[in-house]
Write a protein that holds these residues in place. Sequence first.
Motif, PDB file in Angstrom:
ATOM      1  N   VAL A 136      30.989  28.907  13.208  1.00 15.04           N
ATOM      2  CA  VAL A 136      31.143  30.069  12.326  1.00 15.04           C
ATOM      3  C   VAL A 136      31.630  31.306  13.074  1.00 15.04           C
ATOM      4  CG1 VAL A 136      29.859  31.737  10.901  1.00 15.04           C
ATOM      5  CG2 VAL A 136      29.639  29.277  10.474  1.00 15.04           C
ATOM      6  N   PRO A 137      31.082  31.647  14.249  1.00 14.54           N
ATOM      7  CA  PRO A 137      31.600  32.833  14.953  1.00 14.54           C
ATOM      8  C   PRO A 137      33.057  32.696  15.384  1.00 14.54           C
ATOM      9  CG  PRO A 137      29.451  32.183  15.816  1.00 14.54           C
ATOM     10  CD  PRO A 137      29.925  31.055  14.958  1.00 14.54           C
ATOM     11  N   ARG A 138      33.574  31.477  15.421  1.00 12.56           N
ATOM     12  CA  ARG A 138      34.942  31.241  15.861  1.00 12.56           C
ATOM     13  C   ARG A 138      35.928  31.131  14.693  1.00 12.56           C
ATOM     14  NH1 ARG A 138      31.730  28.510  19.820  1.00 12.56           N
ATOM     15  NH2 ARG A 138      32.459  28.934  21.949  1.00 12.56           N
ATOM     16  N   LEU A 139      35.439  31.135  13.468  1.00 13.99           N
ATOM     17  CA  LEU A 139      36.334  31.007  12.325  1.00 13.99           C
ATOM     18  C   LEU A 139      37.290  32.192  12.244  1.00 13.99           C
ATOM     19  CD1 LEU A 139      34.058  29.770   9.382  1.00 13.99           C
ATOM     20  CD2 LEU A 139      35.892  28.484  10.507  1.00 13.99           C
ATOM     21  N   ALA A 140      38.538  31.903  11.958  1.00 21.01           N
ATOM     22  CA  ALA A 140      39.520  32.967  11.758  1.00 21.01           C
ATOM     23  C   ALA A 140      39.185  33.748  10.493  1.00 21.01           C
ATOM     24  CB  ALA A 140      40.912  32.348  11.640  1.00 21.01           C
ATOM     25  N   ASP A 141      39.725  34.945  10.358  1.00 26.17           N
ATOM     26  CA  ASP A 141      39.526  35.728   9.146  1.00 26.17           C
ATOM     27  C   ASP A 141      39.969  34.910   7.938  1.00 26.17           C
ATOM     28  OD1 ASP A 141      38.614  37.823  10.639  1.00 26.17           O
ATOM     29  OD2 ASP A 141      40.504  38.967  10.577  1.00 26.17           O
ATOM     30  N   GLY A 142      39.119  34.872   6.922  1.00 25.22           N
ATOM     31  CA  GLY A 142      39.413  34.079   5.738  1.00 25.22           C
ATOM     32  C   GLY A 142      39.095  32.606   5.905  1.00 25.22           C
ATOM     33  N   ALA A 179      25.700  34.368   2.065  1.00 25.57           N
ATOM     34  CA  ALA A 179      25.171  35.729   1.931  1.00 25.57           C
ATOM     35  C   ALA A 179      25.375  36.537   3.205  1.00 25.57           C
ATOM     36  CB  ALA A 179      23.695  35.679   1.565  1.00 25.57           C
ATOM     37  N   GLU A 180      25.244  35.895   4.356  1.00 25.40           N
ATOM     38  CA  GLU A 180      25.346  36.612   5.622  1.00 25.40           C
ATOM     39  C   GLU A 180      26.784  36.851   6.067  1.00 25.40           C
ATOM     40  OE1 GLU A 180      21.048  35.347   7.576  1.00 25.40           O
ATOM     41  OE2 GLU A 180      22.855  34.330   8.265  1.00 25.40           O
ATOM     42  N   LEU A 181      27.711  36.039   5.600  1.00 30.39           N
ATOM     43  CA  LEU A 181      29.107  36.240   5.979  1.00 30.39           C
ATOM     44  C   LEU A 181      29.723  37.457   5.297  1.00 30.39           C
ATOM     45  CD1 LEU A 181      30.489  32.577   6.042  1.00 30.39           C
ATOM     46  CD2 LEU A 181      30.169  34.110   7.984  1.00 30.39           C
ATOM     47  N   GLU A 182      29.220  37.841   4.152  1.00 25.44           N
ATOM     48  CA  GLU A 182      29.619  39.065   3.445  1.00 25.44           C
ATOM     49  C   GLU A 182      31.116  39.118   3.156  1.00 25.44           C
ATOM     50  OE1 GLU A 182      28.130  42.176   5.955  1.00 25.44           O
ATOM     51  OE2 GLU A 182      26.110  42.034   5.120  1.00 25.44           O
ATOM     52  N   GLY A 183      31.723  37.960   2.919  1.00 25.77           N
ATOM     53  CA  GLY A 183      33.078  37.952   2.380  1.00 25.77           C
ATOM     54  C   GLY A 183      34.223  37.835   3.353  1.00 25.77           C
ATOM     55  N   ASP A 184      34.020  38.093   4.653  1.00 25.47           N
ATOM     56  CA  ASP A 184      35.162  38.030   5.565  1.00 25.47           C
ATOM     57  C   ASP A 184      35.530  36.590   5.909  1.00 25.47           C
ATOM     58  OD1 ASP A 184      32.761  37.793   6.898  1.00 25.47           O
ATOM     59  OD2 ASP A 184      33.465  38.745   8.736  1.00 25.47           O
ATOM     60  N   ARG A 185      34.571  35.708   5.816  1.00 28.32           N
ATOM     61  CA  ARG A 185      34.798  34.274   5.928  1.00 28.32           C
ATOM     62  C   ARG A 185      34.021  33.603   4.802  1.00 28.32           C
ATOM     63  NH1 ARG A 185      32.698  34.511  11.863  1.00 28.32           N
ATOM     64  NH2 ARG A 185      31.785  36.321  10.848  1.00 28.32           N
TER      65      ARG A 185
END
Length: 249
Positions: A136-142, A179-185
């Motif tokens: 998850v911390p490595r996922l690109a935007d979107g 809930a914790e990603l808040e939309g950026d991913r």
Amino acid sequence: MARNEDFDLPDLSGRRVAVPGGTGGVGEGVVRGYLAAGADVVVPTRSQERADEFRRLLGDAAGDRLHLVVHDYTTFAGAEQFAQEMTTRLGGVDAVVAPIGGWWAGKRLWEMDEADWNDAFVELATTHVAVMRAFVPRLADGGSYALVVGESASFPVPASGLVSMEQAALLMMSQVLHAELEGDRRAFALVLGPVRTRLAAGEADWIGADQVGAVATALTAAPEFTGRTVHLHDASDAEKALELIRTGG
């Protein structure tokens, strides 16, 4: 069984997708779907022999965009190393689909022993959490993270209660992650009924592994879809889900 070429798949050219659990029956359908959609797909295996076997199984679908990595991703350290290796090799991660699973049956809850608890709950849940926290911390935007679980996450299965408990915990993990990603991913879950795979012929109305792959690719390509729990009880549910995603419903 329908094959990926029978579906109207999105164009995912250039996307980098990790599929831990990809060599399993359901995972094979997911891998085929992303390869057919044009993505680069990274699949970990336990041995080079298993990697070679899986490449032979995929046949013509296994081109140069299939990256088989011999890696044990079932621990925190192993998953972290796997995620780092993928990032180094391909330059990033755009999507993860995790059809990691197993089955356990034969005992009521009070009859289980410590080995049962560790095998059916602790080890599987740990693997899912390890993969999630590494990628998850490595996922690109979107980017997106898709959890794949069975319907036992939603109802009790007598004599297989540990599986129901583990799957329910993972389904909540997906909801918390959203809930914790808040939309950026993005995070979503696929909840599957019985699946027809190379390992289980099943019934005609069961969802096919390639249908699971088609739904997963469609969700990856639809940025407006996030936080969804997509229930795919049978083949008709998969068809409805694909139509809903394509029309932006």
